[in-house]
Design a protein around this motif. Structure first.
Motif, mmCIF file in Angstrom:
data_model
loop_
_atom_site.group_PDB
_atom_site.id
_atom_site.type_symbol
_atom_site.label_atom_id
_atom_site.label_comp_id
_atom_site.label_asym_id
_atom_site.label_seq_id
_atom_site.Cartn_x
_atom_site.Cartn_y
_atom_site.Cartn_z
ATOM 1 N N VAL A 167 0.822 -1.209 0.000
ATOM 2 C CA VAL A 167 0.000 0.000 0.000
ATOM 3 C C VAL A 167 0.857 1.260 0.000
ATOM 4 C CG1 VAL A 167 -1.886 -1.160 1.184
ATOM 5 C CG2 VAL A 167 -0.181 0.061 2.531
ATOM 6 N N ALA A 168 0.258 2.320 -0.529
ATOM 7 C CA ALA A 168 0.879 3.639 -0.508
ATOM 8 C C ALA A 168 0.721 4.237 0.879
ATOM 9 C CB ALA A 168 0.215 4.535 -1.555
ATOM 10 N N ALA A 169 1.846 4.616 1.501
ATOM 11 C CA ALA A 169 1.815 5.004 2.914
ATOM 12 C C ALA A 169 2.501 6.339 3.186
ATOM 13 C CB ALA A 169 2.471 3.909 3.763
ATOM 14 N N THR A 170 2.549 7.191 2.189
ATOM 15 C CA THR A 170 3.196 8.485 2.416
ATOM 16 C C THR A 170 2.334 9.393 3.290
ATOM 17 O OG1 THR A 170 4.269 10.383 1.369
ATOM 18 C CG2 THR A 170 2.232 9.593 0.359
ATOM 19 N N SER A 171 2.986 10.310 3.977
ATOM 20 C CA SER A 171 2.266 11.341 4.729
ATOM 21 C C SER A 171 2.667 12.731 4.271
ATOM 22 C CB SER A 171 2.540 11.190 6.233
ATOM 23 O OG SER A 171 3.928 11.298 6.499
ATOM 24 N N GLU A 172 3.423 12.799 3.185
ATOM 25 C CA GLU A 172 3.867 14.086 2.654
ATOM 26 C C GLU A 172 3.723 14.105 1.139
ATOM 27 O OE1 GLU A 172 7.142 15.429 6.017
ATOM 28 O OE2 GLU A 172 7.871 14.436 4.215
ATOM 29 N N ALA A 173 3.308 15.226 0.602
ATOM 30 C CA ALA A 173 3.151 15.367 -0.841
ATOM 31 C C ALA A 173 4.504 15.218 -1.533
ATOM 32 C CB ALA A 173 2.536 16.729 -1.166
ATOM 33 N N GLY A 174 4.476 14.608 -2.725
ATOM 34 C CA GLY A 174 5.703 14.467 -3.496
ATOM 35 C C GLY A 174 6.652 13.426 -2.958
ATOM 36 N N HIS A 175 6.122 12.462 -2.187
ATOM 37 C CA HIS A 175 6.947 11.382 -1.647
ATOM 38 C C HIS A 175 6.222 10.058 -1.900
ATOM 39 C CE1 HIS A 175 8.611 14.819 0.463
ATOM 40 N NE2 HIS A 175 9.611 14.082 0.898
ATOM 41 N N VAL A 176 6.986 8.988 -2.063
ATOM 42 C CA VAL A 176 6.430 7.639 -2.165
ATOM 43 C C VAL A 176 6.983 6.798 -1.030
ATOM 44 C CG1 VAL A 176 6.539 5.471 -3.471
ATOM 45 C CG2 VAL A 176 5.910 7.595 -4.623
ATOM 46 N N VAL A 177 6.079 6.168 -0.289
ATOM 47 C CA VAL A 177 6.417 5.270 0.821
ATOM 48 C C VAL A 177 5.556 4.022 0.679
ATOM 49 C CG1 VAL A 177 6.497 4.980 3.329
ATOM 50 C CG2 VAL A 177 6.875 7.244 2.329
ATOM 51 N N THR A 178 6.137 2.843 0.875
ATOM 52 C CA THR A 178 5.366 1.611 0.811
ATOM 53 C C THR A 178 5.205 0.996 2.195
ATOM 54 O OG1 THR A 178 7.323 0.220 0.427
ATOM 55 C CG2 THR A 178 6.205 1.120 -1.510
ATOM 56 N N ASN A 179 4.146 0.219 2.329
ATOM 57 C CA ASN A 179 3.912 -0.583 3.525
ATOM 58 C C ASN A 179 3.095 -1.804 3.092
ATOM 59 O OD1 ASN A 179 3.966 -1.363 6.193
ATOM 60 N ND2 ASN A 179 2.399 0.055 6.890
ATOM 61 N N GLY A 180 2.817 -2.708 4.018
ATOM 62 C CA GLY A 180 2.034 -3.884 3.691
ATOM 63 C C GLY A 180 0.746 -3.941 4.486
ATOM 64 N N MET A 181 -0.271 -4.599 3.936
ATOM 65 C CA MET A 181 -1.582 -4.686 4.575
ATOM 66 C C MET A 181 -2.216 -6.018 4.219
ATOM 67 S SD MET A 181 -4.857 -2.142 3.974
ATOM 68 C CE MET A 181 -5.492 -2.988 2.523
ATOM 69 N N SER A 182 -2.982 -6.585 5.144
ATOM 70 C CA SER A 182 -3.806 -7.767 4.865
ATOM 71 C C SER A 182 -5.181 -7.576 5.469
ATOM 72 C CB SER A 182 -3.190 -9.035 5.467
ATOM 73 O OG SER A 182 -1.975 -9.386 4.863
ATOM 74 N N GLN A 183 -6.153 -8.221 4.870
ATOM 75 C CA GLN A 183 -7.456 -8.316 5.495
ATOM 76 C C GLN A 183 -7.469 -9.531 6.422
ATOM 77 O OE1 GLN A 183 -9.245 -5.873 5.289
ATOM 78 N NE2 GLN A 183 -8.559 -4.860 3.422
ATOM 79 N N TYR A 184 -8.534 -9.664 7.194
ATOM 80 C CA TYR A 184 -8.637 -10.782 8.132
ATOM 81 C C TYR A 184 -8.541 -12.126 7.401
ATOM 82 C CZ TYR A 184 -10.689 -14.031 11.475
ATOM 83 O OH TYR A 184 -10.910 -15.100 12.299
ATOM 84 N N SER A 185 -9.111 -12.207 6.208
ATOM 85 C CA SER A 185 -9.138 -13.473 5.451
ATOM 86 C C SER A 185 -7.772 -13.849 4.896
ATOM 87 C CB SER A 185 -10.139 -13.376 4.302
ATOM 88 O OG SER A 185 -9.760 -12.333 3.419
ATOM 89 N N ARG A 186 -6.911 -12.882 4.662
ATOM 90 C CA ARG A 186 -5.582 -13.103 4.084
ATOM 91 C C ARG A 186 -5.677 -13.958 2.810
ATOM 92 N NH1 ARG A 186 -1.753 -14.386 9.425
ATOM 93 N NH2 ARG A 186 -1.343 -12.216 9.962
ATOM 94 N N ASN A 187 -6.594 -13.607 1.939
ATOM 95 C CA ASN A 187 -6.825 -14.454 0.761
ATOM 96 C C ASN A 187 -6.459 -13.777 -0.551
ATOM 97 O OD1 ASN A 187 -8.891 -12.616 0.540
ATOM 98 N ND2 ASN A 187 -10.572 -14.118 0.559
ATOM 99 N N GLU A 188 -5.683 -12.679 -0.515
ATOM 100 C CA GLU A 188 -5.206 -12.089 -1.769
ATOM 101 C C GLU A 188 -4.138 -12.995 -2.376
ATOM 102 O OE1 GLU A 188 -6.539 -9.453 -3.166
ATOM 103 O OE2 GLU A 188 -7.895 -9.091 -1.484
#
Length: 535
Positions: free
Chosen positions: A341-362
Motif C-alpha cells: 500500500v501507498a503510505a506516504t504522509s507528505e506530498a511528493g513522496h512515495v512510501v510503501t507498507n504492507g496490509m492484509s485483510q482478516y481473510s488473508r486471501n489475496e
C-alpha cells in the motif's frame, strides 16, 4: 489452575486427544479433571510434512498443589498466572485539569481508554479524521492519486496500524500481562474471539475500523473527549514544565499532563518539540523495499502437502541475513495474502507498507526486505534521520514518474543489475500502480549491495524467494521512528516535566500490541503523577 505449555499433537488430531494428552502429562484419571481451556494454540512447521499443533492449556483439577509438588521439575507445568487487569488509581471527583493525549493510534487509544476507566476524562487530540472518513481519503490516494496530507495511512483515527495486517503478537517482555488487557478490550470492541488464544493473532484492516470506532465510543461513554482534525502545533513549556497545548486553530488547552502518542511519521511535531528544547536523540531504523511473491509459493515452501489446511491459513515467514559489508537484512511486517500500500504522509513522496485483510486471501504475499541503519549513516542533529528518509522518499516519487506510482523491479532483473521493462507472472498489488525501472539508485549503495546478497541467501531457506518474476517495490522507510524522546523512570521526558512520550513515535514500541501496551504503562504513570501533584 495449572498451566501446561509445549503440549504438541498432530495437526489433524481428534478433538478428545487433547484431553487425553492433558491427563497423561499430569498423571491424572478422567475423574480428577474438572475443566480445561486453551490459552494459546500455535504450530510447529519445522517439519512441513509432519506439522504439529502446539498448545498452552489452563487446567482445573483436584489437588492442584499436590500435582505441582509432584511435577515441580517439569519446566512446562506451573500455576496459571493471574492476568486480570486492575486499575492503579481512581481520579478524584473534582479534577482541576484533564490530561491531554495527542494521537489516536493504538498507543493513544489505549492510554485514553485506561485513563477514562480510571475516571480522568482525557481529552484526546487527533490531527486526522475519524476512521471511516480517513478510509475514504486513503482510498482516494490508492485509486485516484489524490493525496490528503492530514488524512492518510499515517494520520487519523486508529493510526498507521489500521492499514496493516492488524498483527497482535509481540516479543516485548510483559510481566504485568498488559497484552492480555489489550486483547480482551479488542474482543469486547468486536475483534474475533480467537485472538485470545491463537499464537499469531491478527484482525485485518476492515475489521479494525469497527473495533477502533467501538473503543472510541467506550472512551466517550466514560467521559473522555476525542477531537478530530485538531492538530497540535505547539506545546507550552515554562521552566521545564508543560503548561498546555496550542491547536492549529489557535485554541489553547491548559494542562500540566500531556501524553505524546503521535506515531513515527509526525515529523512536524518532532521538529516543534526539538525547537522547544525537549530532549530528543537519533535512533536506528531500517530502509528497503517491499517484495511480493505468489502466496501459493510461500504456502508450499512452509507447509508442503499441508498447504491450504484451514488451521494453518496463509503462511508467513521471518528471515534475517548478516551481510559481508556488516549490514543486516531482514524481513519486516510480513503480510500473508495481502497487498502493498501507498503510505506516504507528505506530498511528493512515495512510501510503501504492507496490509492484509482478516481473510488473508489475496494472491500475493508481501514483506519488507530492509537493511538496518544507524545515526552514523545520517550524521548531524537528532532529526537528521527524518531528512534522510525524505530524500529517499522524494527520490522514489521521481523514479515512479511523479504520479504517486511506486518504482518497481523484478527480482531477477535487480539481481542481474538491469532495468525491468515488463512484468512477469507476479502482478504487483500496489495502488496507484508500479512504474518499472532500475531500483539501484533508490537506496544507498551499501543497502542495495546488502539486499542483493540477502535475497539469494533467503532463497536457500524458502525455495523460490529469488524467483525472477517476484516484484520489488520501493521504498520502505517508515519501519520505525528515526528518533527517541527519552524518558525517566516516571515515563516523563528527561527534561520536560508533564510530557509523557509514548508508543512507536517516541521510540518505545514497534507494532499495534507493543504500542498499546506502552500506552497503558504510560497512562498509569501519568495518572499516579496527577494524584501525587494533587496531594
Amino acid at each position: 489452575m495449572l498451566r501446561i505449555t509445549e503440549l504438541k499433537l498432530p495437526l489433524d488430531h481428534p478433538e478428545d486427544q487433547l484431553k487425553t494428552a492433558i491427563l497423561e502429562r499430569l498423571g491424572l484419571s478422567a475423574e480428577e479433571l474438572i475443566a480445561y481451556t486453551i490459552f494459546r494454540q500455535g504450530y510447529d512447521a519445522r517439519k512441513r510434512n509432519a506439522i504439529l499443533l502446539v498448545y498452552t492449556v489452563d487446567v482445573e483439577t483436584k489437588n492442584e498443589q499436590a500435582i505441582l509438588k509432584r511435577l515441580q521439575n517439569d519446566p512446562h507445568i506451573s500455576a496459571t498466572p493471574d492476568t486480570t487487569y486492575r486499575i492503579v488509581t481512581q481520579a478524584p471527583k473534582n479534577l482541576a485539569q484533564r490530561p491531554v493525549i495527542i494521537g489516536t493510534g493504538p498507543c493513544g487509544l489505549f492510554a485514553g481508554l485506561i485513563l477514562a476507566q480510571m475516571g480522568f476524562k482525557p481529552i484526546i487530540l487527533e490531527r486526522g479524521k475519524e476512521v471511516r472518513e480517513r478510509t475514504k481519503d486513503t482510498f482516494g490516494l490508492w485509486r485516484k492519486s489524490r493525496f490528503n496530507p492530514e488524512s492518510n495511512v499515517q494520520f487519523g483515527e486508529g493510526g498507521a496500524g489500521t492499514f496493516s495486517d492488524g498483527k497482535l503478537h509481540t516479543q516485548i517482555k510483559d510481566p504485568n500481562h498488559y497484552g492480555r488487557k489489550v486483547l480482551t478490550e479488542l474482543v469486547k470492541a468486536g475483534a474475533p474471539a480467537e485472538i485470545l488464544h491463537v499464537s499469531k493473532p491478527h484482525i485485518g484492516t476492515f475489521r479494525l475500523v469497527g473495533v477502533v470506532e467501538q473503543i472510541r465510543e467506550t472512551i466517550e461513554s466514560l467521559g473522555g473527549e476525542i477531537r478530530f482534525q485538531n492538530r497540535v502545533d505547539d506545546i507550552l513549556i515554562d521552566n521545564g514544565q508543560v503548561r498546555g497545548v496550542v491547536l492549529a486553530g489557535g485554541e489553547t488547552i491548559n494542562t500540566h499532563h500531556v501524553l505524546l502518542a503521535v506515531g513515527h511519521s509526525a515529523r512536524d511535531t518532532f521538529k516543534m518539540l526539538y525547537d522547544r528544547g525537549v530532549y530528543i536523540e537519533a535512533k536506528p531504523f531500517s530502509i528497503g523495499f517491499r517484495i511480493e511473491h505468489p502466496q501459493s509459493l510461500i504456502d508450499s515452501c512452509r507447509f508442503g502437502g499441508n498447504a491450504g489446511h484451514p488451521l494453518l491459513g496463509a503462511a508467513d515467514y521471518k528471515l534475517v541475513h548478516h551481510c559481508k559489508n556488516g549490514r543486516s537484512v531482514y524481513s519486516f511486517c510480513m503480510c500473508p495474502g495481502g497487498t502493498v500500500v501507498a503510505a506516504t504522509s507528505e506530498a511528493g513522496h512515495v512510501v510503501t507498507n504492507g496490509m492484509s485483510q482478516y481473510s488473508r486471501n489475496e494472491r500475493n504475499a508481501n514483506s519488507g526486505i530492509v537493511v538496518g541503519i544507524t545515526a552514523d549513516d545520517y550524521p548531524g542533529h537528532p532529526l537528521a534521520g527524518i531528512d534522510f528518509q525524505r530524500r529517499l522518499e522524494a527520490g522514489a516519487f521521481k523514479l515512479g514518474g511523479e504520479t504517486y506510482e511506486a518504482p518497481g523491479q523484478l527480482v531477477g532483473d535487480f539481481l542481474a543489475k538491469r532495468p525491468s521493462t515488463q512484468l512477469g507472472t507476479v502482478q504487483p498489488s500496489y495502488a496507484p500502480g508500479v512504474h518499472l525501472c532500475d531500483l539501484s539508485s533508490a537506496l544507498p549503495d551499501y543497502a542495495i549491495a546488502a539486499i542483493r546478497e540477502a535475497i539469494p541467501a533467503f532463497d536457500k531457506k524458502i525455495k523460490g524467494f529469488a524467483m525472477h518474476d517476484a516484484v520489488l517495490t520501493g521504498v520502505e522507510t517508515r519501519t520505525s521512528s528515526p528518533i527517541r524522546i527519552k524518558r525517566n523512570d516516571h515515563f516523563q521526558s528527561l527534561n520536560t516535566k508533564g510530557l509523557y512520550p509514548a508508543g512507536e513515535g517516541a521510540g518505545y514500541a514497534g507494532g499495534i500490541l507493543s504500542a498499546a501496551v506502552d500506552g497503558i504503562k504510560v497512562a498509569e504513570a501519568l495518572a499516579l503523577d496527577m494524584i501525587r501533584s494533587i496531594a
